[in-house]
Write an enzyme that holds these catalytic residues in place. Structure first.
Site, mmCIF file in Angstrom:
data_model
loop_
_atom_site.group_PDB
_atom_site.id
_atom_site.type_symbol
_atom_site.label_atom_id
_atom_site.label_comp_id
_atom_site.label_asym_id
_atom_site.label_seq_id
_atom_site.Cartn_x
_atom_site.Cartn_y
_atom_site.Cartn_z
ATOM 1 C CB THR A 38 60.909 86.020 38.822
ATOM 2 O OG1 THR A 38 61.969 86.551 39.626
ATOM 3 C CG2 THR A 38 61.501 85.132 37.742
ATOM 4 C CG HIS A 61 60.021 68.662 28.299
ATOM 5 N ND1 HIS A 61 58.961 68.635 27.418
ATOM 6 C CD2 HIS A 61 61.144 68.610 27.520
ATOM 7 C CE1 HIS A 61 59.402 68.558 26.187
ATOM 8 N NE2 HIS A 61 60.727 68.531 26.212
#
Length: 402
Positions: free
Chosen positions: A321, A373
């Site tokens: 993006t 994560h």
């Protein structure tokens, strides 16, 4: 005898749709294959054309209604065209040569309008004849409509008596329903925040080498390939190479399994009038710089005009993006599920940097990698981002594969 206008077959992943815009009203003459209504899903806008030429007899589902695949939308009386005797619903249109001529011109004009332009005209209750087109062949563009609206607003103001005190503007607010796309974007953003262990790591990159390279080869590149050499092709190339080196970033979680993808489909975030979409650039590892630039341009144009297909919006292993085009200096992008990471590019800005003990002014850009994560550890995330940085600061490495 009437012809039924039905909702087209919806994609497998789409349960229902919303009637977005009726371009014709009962009694209007329509040509074969002319778009009568637009159906909005949470992914794409589907255009429903007239199967035959005739007169729209009745509308059964109004704008905003929720419809299913193959549901009846309207009825069309075939064979009735401007200038021929028809039922009472078309008598007004066919009553005089002037009206027949005007109706014919209106149909021809509407055929030349893009879906985005037609939608904008409908939003402001404008007719195509009111706006002077400056596009190819006299076609009306979005800029023409905006210029007309601006002139229309300024005209009453200019006509007011200068000495008269300006009236105090009334406090008001406007309430409009969220589009299906906006609702879906909201759902996915909340899903990403609530279902992933999202972290963001940052770095910065010196864009001078790429800017010098573009300046040196821009004209030759454009002359040979017919498209300008932008920054996005460098970003996609660098990301693709980094994904090869860090397969965890190119993976996704499916239940209790980790799915490693051995292909490279890059989602490109595109801002459209309907909201943010992420069309997919397939097999980026097999594309050259010119193919990447053309692919991104094609996806951006389709997104702007509402022409993206479900296939072009499906899949994608990693998202890029670029908030820098809007002036963003730094941000924390949100992961696009079920992907494991997203890379945010930002505004290129001159800053004072220390190089070999000396201060230099360099065009710098912040990079932001948001990652899940649960799947990606700090070593992989930082290593991935550093790889992207090194490849962008020395684009020759992209050619040498080092």
């Amino acid at each position: 005898m009437t012809v039924e206008i039905l909702v087209p077959d919806l994609p497998e992943s789409v349960a229902d749709a919303t009637v977005a815009t009726w371009h014709k009203q009962p009694g209007d003459v329509v040509a074969r294959d002319e778009v009568i209504v637009e159906i909005e899903t949470d992914k794409v806008v589907l255009e429903v054309p007239a199967p035959e030429e005739g007169v729209l007899e009745a509308i059964l589902e109004e704008e905003g209604a929720t419809v299913l695949s193959k549901q009846l939308l309207a009825r069309l009386k075939p064979g009735a065209v401007a200038g021929e005797p028809t039922t009472d619903t078309t008598s007004a249109t066919a009553s005089s040569p002037d009206k027949r001529h005007k109706a014919t011109l209106t149909e021809e004009t509407n055929d030349a309008l893009s879906p985005a332009v037609r939608r904008l005209l409908a939003e402001h209750n404008l007719q195509a004849e009111q706006v002077k087109g400056t596009g190819v062949g006299g076609r009306i563009t979005r800029e023409d409509i905006e210029a007309y609206l601006a002139a229309d607003k300024s005209a009453p103001a200019a006509a007011q008596d200068v000495a008269a005190p300006a009236p105090i503007a009334a406090r008001s607010e406007k309430r409009v329903p969220m589009t299906r796309l906006r609702k879906r974007v909201a759902e996915r953003l909340l899903e990403a925040k609530n279902s992933t262990a999202m972290l963001t790591t940052f770095n910065e990159v010196n864009m001078k080498p790429i800017m010098d390279l573009r300046k040196q080869y821009q004209d030759v590149f454009e002359k040979k390939h017919g498209i300008r050499l932008g920054f996005m092709s460098f970003y996609v190339k660098a990301v693709t190479e980094a994904l090869k080196r860090y397969p965890e970033v190119n993976a996704s979680i499916d239940g209790s399994d980790i799915v490693y993808h051995n292909f490279f489909d890059i989602s490109i975030a595109v801002s459209t009038p309907r909201g943010l979409v992420t069309p997919v650039l397939k097999d980026s590892d097999t594309l050259g710089m010119a193919q990447i630039e053309k692919g991104i341009k094609d996806l951006a144009i389709k997104g702007r005009d509402g022409k993206l297909t479900v296939e072009e919006l499906t899949g994608g292993n990693f998202t890029i993006t670029n908030g820098g085009v809007f002036g963003s200096l730094m941000s924390t992008p949100i992961i696009n599920p079920p992907q494991a990471a997203i890379l945010g590019m930002h505004k290129i800005q001159d800053r004072a940097m220390v190089v070999d003990g000396k201060i230099e002014i360099l065009p710098m850009m912040y990079l932001a990698l948001s990652y899940d994560h649960r799947l990606i550890d700090g070593r992989e995330s930082v290593g991935f981002l550093v790889t992207v940085k090194e490849l962008l600061e020395d684009p020759t490495r992209l050619l040498l594969d080092v």
